[in-house]
Design an enzyme around this catalytic site. Structure first.
Site, PDB file in Angstrom:
ATOM      1  CB  CYS A 176      -1.030   0.100   1.218  1.00 59.64           C
ATOM      2  SG  CYS A 176      -0.180   0.013   2.903  1.00 59.64           S
TER       3      CYS A 176
ATOM      4  CG  HIS B   8      -4.692  -0.077   3.547  1.00 59.40           C
ATOM      5  ND1 HIS B   8      -3.664  -0.694   2.986  1.00 59.40           N
ATOM      6  CD2 HIS B   8      -5.703   0.276   2.640  1.00 59.40           C
ATOM      7  CE1 HIS B   8      -4.357  -0.793   1.360  1.00 59.40           C
ATOM      8  NE2 HIS B   8      -5.529  -0.255   1.510  1.00 59.40           N
TER       9      HIS B   8
ATOM     10  CG  HIS C 177      -6.736   0.319  -1.945  1.00 60.33           C
ATOM     11  ND1 HIS C 177      -7.115  -0.475  -0.716  1.00 60.33           N
ATOM     12  CD2 HIS C 177      -7.571  -0.106  -2.826  1.00 60.33           C
ATOM     13  CE1 HIS C 177      -8.134  -1.308  -0.946  1.00 60.33           C
ATOM     14  NE2 HIS C 177      -8.359  -1.122  -2.330  1.00 60.33           N
TER      15      HIS C 177
END
Length: 236
Positions: free
Chosen positions: A150, A195, A208
């Protein structure tokens, strides 16, 4: 940020000449992933054949974003790093926005307007991320066309706009200038615990690199994840 040729400016001017200069230099030294892949895979083929033919499995959104990003690079050189862009770039950006909007069931005009209202640095970072749609998740990776985790995706995307941000989601958001839903631009970071993503500028839409065995994607976050998320601008 941009002024269409022979039209009025659509957003605010850049405040720092040095930022624009650094961004142009960074762009001139970066070959977009899709162009590199096209070169590698077409050595024995005619260079006049379209990329979609040479690499038929490229995600259409990634292809459209790459075309828009390449045109923006040309415009930055053509207009000497200023705020003007060509009508060609505006058309290509709109086409990429339309593909993304259709995929997410969003209003394409609203999405394209959000991209147009963001500054050039944010547009570059966002388009760079979108060129990687379909690339697999790989832990600790930041390799265009090969794999990203990520924070690898977000650090890669922002590097294309001339910003070296950490390859770590916590450090990225801590270093970024805090933003809210009302003040964020398309391309800003959006992070919930563990994240990090990039906001597409409308509602709960993000791009993402999600998790192992998945691929870089555009997505609508669920409400719970959105409420837990923090916005940040890496360019400030």
């Amino acid at each position: 940020m941009f002024e269409l040729t022979q039209q009025k400016p659509t957003t605010r001017r850049f405040g720092r000449v040095c930022a624009v200069t650094g961004m142009v230099i960074a762009l001139l030294n970066v070959t977009p992933m899709l162009s590199s892949v096209a070169t590698a895979q077409s050595q024995s083929q005619s260079q006049t054949r379209p990329l979609a033919v040479l690499i038929p499995d490229i995600d259409p959104l990634a292809f459209a974003a790459n075309e828009a990003l390449e045109q923006l690079q040309i415009d930055l050189v053509r207009f000497d790093g200023g705020e003007e862009t060509s009508l060609t770039y505006v058309r290509l950006r709109r086409e990429a926005a339309q593909i993304a909007a259709k995929r997410l069931a969003l209003d394409p005009a609203e999405l394209e307007a959000a991209w147009a209202d963001s500054d050039t640095q944010h547009q570059i970072a966002l388009l760079a991320a979108l060129t990687q749609v379909g690339v697999p998740y790989k832990k600790f990776a930041r390799k265009p066309g090969v794999g990203f985790d990520c924070s690898g995706l977000t650090s890669f995307a922002w590097s294309q706009a001339g910003f070296n941000i950490p390859h770590n989601s916590t450090r990225q958001i801590r270093a970024a200038d805090p933003r809210t839903f009302a003040t964020a631009q398309a391309g800003d970071l959006l992070r919930y615990p563990g994240h990090v993503m990039m906001w597409l500028g409308v509602g709960q839409a993000v791009i993402h690199s999600p998790q192992p065995r998945q691929f870089v994607e555009v997505k609508i976050l669920n409400t719970r994840s959105m409420k837990r998320s923090t916005f940040g601008d890496p360019s400030e």
